[in-house]
Write a protein that holds these residues in place. Structure first.
Motif, PDB file in Angstrom:
ATOM      1  N   PRO A 181      27.047  -0.976 -14.452  1.00 13.07           N
ATOM      2  CA  PRO A 181      27.010  -2.169 -15.283  1.00 13.07           C
ATOM      3  C   PRO A 181      27.703  -3.348 -14.596  1.00 13.07           C
ATOM      4  O   PRO A 181      28.713  -3.173 -13.924  1.00 13.07           O
ATOM      5  CB  PRO A 181      27.746  -1.761 -16.563  1.00 13.07           C
ATOM      6  CG  PRO A 181      28.489  -0.525 -16.227  1.00 13.07           C
ATOM      7  CD  PRO A 181      27.829   0.118 -15.055  1.00 13.07           C
ATOM      8  N   VAL A 210      25.509   8.266 -21.264  1.00 15.01           N
ATOM      9  CA  VAL A 210      26.322   7.141 -21.739  1.00 15.01           C
ATOM     10  C   VAL A 210      26.536   7.207 -23.252  1.00 15.01           C
ATOM     11  O   VAL A 210      25.942   8.041 -23.936  1.00 15.01           O
ATOM     12  CB  VAL A 210      25.679   5.788 -21.387  1.00 15.01           C
ATOM     13  CG1 VAL A 210      25.625   5.615 -19.895  1.00 15.01           C
ATOM     14  CG2 VAL A 210      24.315   5.683 -22.038  1.00 15.01           C
ATOM     15  N   ARG A 211      27.378   6.286 -23.759  1.00 14.37           N
ATOM     16  CA  ARG A 211      27.641   6.249 -25.189  1.00 14.37           C
ATOM     17  C   ARG A 211      26.383   5.844 -25.934  1.00 14.37           C
ATOM     18  O   ARG A 211      25.515   5.155 -25.427  1.00 14.37           O
ATOM     19  CB  ARG A 211      28.780   5.274 -25.475  1.00 14.37           C
ATOM     20  CG  ARG A 211      30.150   5.888 -25.210  1.00 14.37           C
ATOM     21  CD  ARG A 211      31.250   4.926 -25.590  1.00 14.37           C
ATOM     22  NE  ARG A 211      31.217   3.715 -24.790  1.00 14.37           N
ATOM     23  CZ  ARG A 211      31.049   2.507 -25.288  1.00 14.37           C
ATOM     24  NH1 ARG A 211      30.886   2.339 -26.583  1.00 14.37           N
ATOM     25  NH2 ARG A 211      31.052   1.451 -24.521  1.00 14.37           N
ATOM     26  N   ALA A 213      22.075  -1.589 -16.450  1.00 11.73           N
ATOM     27  CA  ALA A 213      22.798  -1.670 -17.715  1.00 11.73           C
ATOM     28  C   ALA A 213      23.813  -0.550 -17.878  1.00 11.73           C
ATOM     29  O   ALA A 213      24.877  -0.751 -18.457  1.00 11.73           O
ATOM     30  CB  ALA A 213      21.801  -1.638 -18.878  1.00 11.73           C
ATOM     31  N   LEU A 214      23.501   0.632 -17.388  1.00 12.59           N
ATOM     32  CA  LEU A 214      24.309   1.798 -17.716  1.00 12.59           C
ATOM     33  C   LEU A 214      25.038   2.425 -16.539  1.00 12.59           C
ATOM     34  O   LEU A 214      26.187   2.815 -16.647  1.00 12.59           O
ATOM     35  CB  LEU A 214      23.420   2.881 -18.361  1.00 12.59           C
ATOM     36  CG  LEU A 214      22.611   2.442 -19.583  1.00 12.59           C
ATOM     37  CD1 LEU A 214      21.717   3.571 -20.033  1.00 12.59           C
ATOM     38  CD2 LEU A 214      23.551   2.010 -20.698  1.00 12.59           C
ATOM     39  N   GLN A 256      21.127   3.269 -26.996  1.00 14.23           N
ATOM     40  CA  GLN A 256      20.230   2.733 -28.021  1.00 14.23           C
ATOM     41  C   GLN A 256      19.613   1.403 -27.572  1.00 14.23           C
ATOM     42  O   GLN A 256      18.404   1.194 -27.625  1.00 14.23           O
ATOM     43  CB  GLN A 256      21.051   2.517 -29.298  1.00 14.23           C
ATOM     44  CG  GLN A 256      20.304   1.861 -30.423  1.00 14.23           C
ATOM     45  CD  GLN A 256      19.524   2.894 -31.208  1.00 14.23           C
ATOM     46  OE1 GLN A 256      19.912   4.055 -31.268  1.00 14.23           O
ATOM     47  NE2 GLN A 256      18.419   2.481 -31.778  1.00 14.23           N
ATOM     48  N   GLU A 257      20.507   0.530 -27.081  1.00 13.68           N
ATOM     49  CA  GLU A 257      20.078  -0.801 -26.665  1.00 13.68           C
ATOM     50  C   GLU A 257      19.071  -0.720 -25.513  1.00 13.68           C
ATOM     51  O   GLU A 257      18.024  -1.372 -25.534  1.00 13.68           O
ATOM     52  CB  GLU A 257      21.321  -1.570 -26.209  1.00 13.68           C
ATOM     53  CG  GLU A 257      21.191  -3.060 -26.249  1.00 13.68           C
ATOM     54  CD  GLU A 257      22.547  -3.675 -25.937  1.00 13.68           C
ATOM     55  OE1 GLU A 257      22.626  -4.439 -24.971  1.00 13.68           O
ATOM     56  OE2 GLU A 257      23.534  -3.330 -26.629  1.00 13.68           O
ATOM     57  N   VAL A 258      19.401   0.104 -24.539  1.00 16.15           N
ATOM     58  CA  VAL A 258      18.513   0.226 -23.385  1.00 16.15           C
ATOM     59  C   VAL A 258      17.211   0.909 -23.790  1.00 16.15           C
ATOM     60  O   VAL A 258      16.130   0.549 -23.310  1.00 16.15           O
ATOM     61  CB  VAL A 258      19.212   0.995 -22.237  1.00 16.15           C
ATOM     62  CG1 VAL A 258      18.228   1.261 -21.111  1.00 16.15           C
ATOM     63  CG2 VAL A 258      20.393   0.189 -21.730  1.00 16.15           C
ATOM     64  N   GLU A 295      25.605   3.760 -28.442  1.00 17.73           N
ATOM     65  CA  GLU A 295      25.190   2.378 -28.724  1.00 17.73           C
ATOM     66  C   GLU A 295      24.494   1.757 -27.502  1.00 17.73           C
ATOM     67  O   GLU A 295      23.461   1.103 -27.615  1.00 17.73           O
ATOM     68  CB  GLU A 295      26.384   1.486 -29.111  1.00 17.73           C
ATOM     69  CG  GLU A 295      27.250   2.016 -30.225  1.00 17.73           C
ATOM     70  CD  GLU A 295      28.287   2.990 -29.697  1.00 17.73           C
ATOM     71  OE1 GLU A 295      29.273   2.543 -29.097  1.00 17.73           O
ATOM     72  OE2 GLU A 295      28.100   4.214 -29.868  1.00 17.73           O
ATOM     73  N   GLU A 296      25.096   1.986 -26.352  1.00 19.46           N
ATOM     74  CA  GLU A 296      24.510   1.435 -25.127  1.00 19.46           C
ATOM     75  C   GLU A 296      23.125   2.021 -24.887  1.00 19.46           C
ATOM     76  O   GLU A 296      22.173   1.318 -24.562  1.00 19.46           O
ATOM     77  CB  GLU A 296      25.397   1.784 -23.930  1.00 19.46           C
ATOM     78  CG  GLU A 296      26.645   0.949 -23.844  1.00 19.46           C
ATOM     79  CD  GLU A 296      27.528   1.442 -22.706  1.00 19.46           C
ATOM     80  OE1 GLU A 296      28.160   0.605 -22.063  1.00 19.46           O
ATOM     81  OE2 GLU A 296      27.563   2.672 -22.455  1.00 19.46           O
TER      82      GLU A 296
END
Lengths: 258, 358
Positions: B139, B195-196, B135-136, B201-203, B198-199
């Motif tokens: 990607p 990473v930023r 994901a990070l 957070q999601e992961v 929001e990303e």
């Protein structure tokens, strides 16, 4: 007549130089063969080869003349049973259930129990005098009882050949003799037994065929009365000794002369 | 026709009256009463908790109305809630819980250690690291669930190589696994801080384990995996049971020990991978469910079915707690299971300690 169990040009090794190199040996049919020798002589390693628990680096193990490496595991287990040195009893298992697990090689995924299984378990319990312990938890047994139960599990396999890896270790002297007398009876009933033992006098008393090993090779083999001499004990174990007839059985008795 | 009769030689069936031999033509299965009773009870509880899950929520569907909604006589909102939201979520919870539990059962048997579950020996952390990587870090290279599966695969490979003796060294597997898990966690944390927000957070939600917004895609993936892999696990149970008594003994009774063990590990990794890819590496279900099942059934081996039922129940209940325990806050289910798991670990420690000092 083919030996029921034999090794040919056997080479056994752990991570290093071979413990056994080029060994040939035949287990006589119907014998109570006992393997003895000083620590590190390769006697336990030999038994591991016979039991398939350690794969030979070279050479082969023959079961009725057939290389065991070519036989299926269950097929071998229907003909050869093993009492290993330190089996682990599962948690919360009864004696009856443990002994029943010896029937594994006779069962399939879908055929997990049969009349023959029940009969074999009954007779294994009877032969080891553990029938009355059947419902007891294995964890609640004494050392001597437990060893008899493990033997019962091996007997439930219903094999002609029985391998025993130091079956008397961890037992007190009375239970050692109880165990060996039991083995001797199993032998008289027609099984071929191969045992590794530490005690030379016990070996001399119970073996019909004695194999003395030194440094991975056979130093002598034959009936205990024929081969146990002061010279052999001195040269193999490095122990000066006198050999006298055992006052009870007449078999050779090794008395250290130190 | 299925006949249930006392085992032949009633007195000598494996453990007398508490055991039956189930015969059907060439079939003769040994069935013990206690595990059957326990499994059936657990399944009944699964059913009850499933009904509760389907009925409660922002849009309540009273139990009496559930059959109607199932039959297509509910309101639009009820139907949408049931079929698009609650049912897939429930299916994922039940099946992933069961899959985790069976995998845990296998790993605990292979490592001969109640702590040797996939989440303790690095599989969960490996899956998380794989997910974070997908994901990070790189990607778009592979989908996140595939990354998770690869991560879990890499972790078990590292364990296999790290012990020096493959899966034949149970004690080392646990130690090496903990080390592998720690390294995987370090990688995940590194990925998260770089990473930023929001990303990340999601992961972060994903690697905690969450059942939020599950679809039928998730449900069918785990269903297929479970239906294929459970029979494999069942077929290996007797071999695993024998191997628990020592490799020498198992070999002696004709079990091909290293083959069975490797197959079992593969099955467990696939189950874990499938479960992780649908709900994230939910912690501690794989650790606790098989142990609870073993205690309840008092069985002397890995009981796959009881463990599966227990795992399903645990995850459904944990999800209920996650959704409704704190009013107005929906927690990721992984937080709840981690908390429950912590309590269980404490219990285990106290018990061990008592045994040592007794």
């Amino acid at each position: 007549m083919t030996a029921p169990l034999a090794v040919r040009e056997l080479v056994m090794a752990y991570d290093g130089p071979p413990v056994i190199e080029g060994l040939d040996l035949e287990v006589p049919a119907g014998s109570f063969t006992v393997v003895v020798g000083p620590n590190g002589c390769g006697k336990s390693t030999l038994l591991r080869a016979l039991a398939r628990t350690l794969r030979p680096r070279a050479g082969e193990v023959l079961l009725d003349g057939e290389p065991v490496a070519r036989l299926r595991g269950k097929e071998v287990a229907r003909r050869v049973a093993l009492l290993p040195q330190s089996p682990v009893a599962p948690e919360a298992i009864t004696v009856g259930d443990l002994v029943a697990r010896g029937r594994f090689p006779h069962q399939g995924l879908l055929r997990q129990w049969s009349e023959a299984d029940a009969a074999a378990v009954d007779s294994a319990l009877a032969a080891t005098e553990t029938a009355e312990l059947r419902e007891r938890l294995v964890s609640s047994l004494s050392g001597g009882q437990r060893q008899r139960v493990w033997l019962a599990m091996a007997l439930a396999q219903d094999t002609d050949i029985l391998l025993l890896d130091e079956p008397t270790t961890y037992l007190d002297i009375a239970h050692q003799y109880e165990m060996l007398t039991l083995c001797s009876r199993l032998h008289r009933e027609g099984r071929t037994l191969v045992a590794v033992l530490h005690d030379l006098n016990q070996a001399a008393r119970f073996a019909t065929h004695l194999v003395v090993m030194r440094e991975g090779a056979v130093a002598a083999q034959g009936s205990p009365a024929e081969i146990i001499t002061a010279e052999l004990v001195e040269s193999v174990f490095g122990l000066p000794a006198r050999i006298i007839p055992d006052p009870v059985t007449g078999t050779p008795l090794v008395v250290p002369a130190v | 026709m299925t006949t249930t009769h006392p085992a032949p030689h009633a007195a000598s069936a494996p453990a007398a009256a508490r055991t039956r031999v189930l015969g059907l033509g060439p079939l003769a299965l040994v069935v013990r009463r206690r595990p059957v009773v326990v499994t059936v009870t657990l399944l009944a509880l699964v059913l009850v908790s499933a009904l509760v899950t389907l009925s409660v929520g922002q849009l309540g569907i009273p139990l009496s109305e559930l059959p109607g909604v199932f039959a297509g006589r509910g309101s639009r909102a009820q139907e949408w809630t049931l079929f698009t939201s609650r049912l897939p979520r429930l299916a994922v919870a039940a099946l992933a819980g069961a899959a985790f539990a069976v995998a845990g059962s296998i790993f605990q048997s292979v490592t001969r250690n109640p702590l040797g579950s996939p989440d303790v020996i690095g599989l969960g952390s490996g899956a998380s690291a794989g997910a974070a990587a997908a994901a990070l870090v790189w990607p778009g290279l592979v989908p996140v669930p595939v990354g998770a599966l690869l991560g879990a695969g890499l972790a078990i490979l590292a364990v296999f190589l790290g012990t020096g003796r493959g899966f034949a060294a149970p004690h080392r597997m646990v130690v090496v696994g903990i080390a592998v898990g720690a390294m995987a966690l370090a990688f995940t944390q590194l990925a998260l801080v770089r990473v930023r927000r929001e990303e990340a957070q999601e992961v972060a939600v994903w690697i905690t384990g969450s059942l939020g917004a599950r679809s039928w895609d998730h449900a069918s993936l785990i269903a297929v995996a479970f239906v294929v892999l459970l029979p494999c696990a069942l077929a290996l149970t007797r071999q695993l049971q024998a191997a628990e008594m020592g490799d020498d003994l198992a070999t002696g009774i004709g079990v091909r020990v290293s083959r069975s063990r490797t197959l079992a590990v593969v099955v467990a990794v696939l189950l874990t991978g499938a479960a992780v890819s649908v709900c994230g590496p939910v912690a501690f279900v794989a650790l606790t469910a098989p142990q609870i099942a073993r205690r309840l059934t008092r069985s002397s081996g890995p009981g796959m079915l009881a463990a599966a039922a227990c795992g399903a129940l645990l995850l459904i209940l944990a999800d209920l707690v996650a959704q409704y325990a704190v009013p107005g806050v929906i927690l990721p289910v992984g937080v709840v299971t981690a908390a429950l798991g912590g309590i269980y670990l404490a219990f285990l420690l106290v018990r061990e300690w008592k045994q040592v000092t007794a």
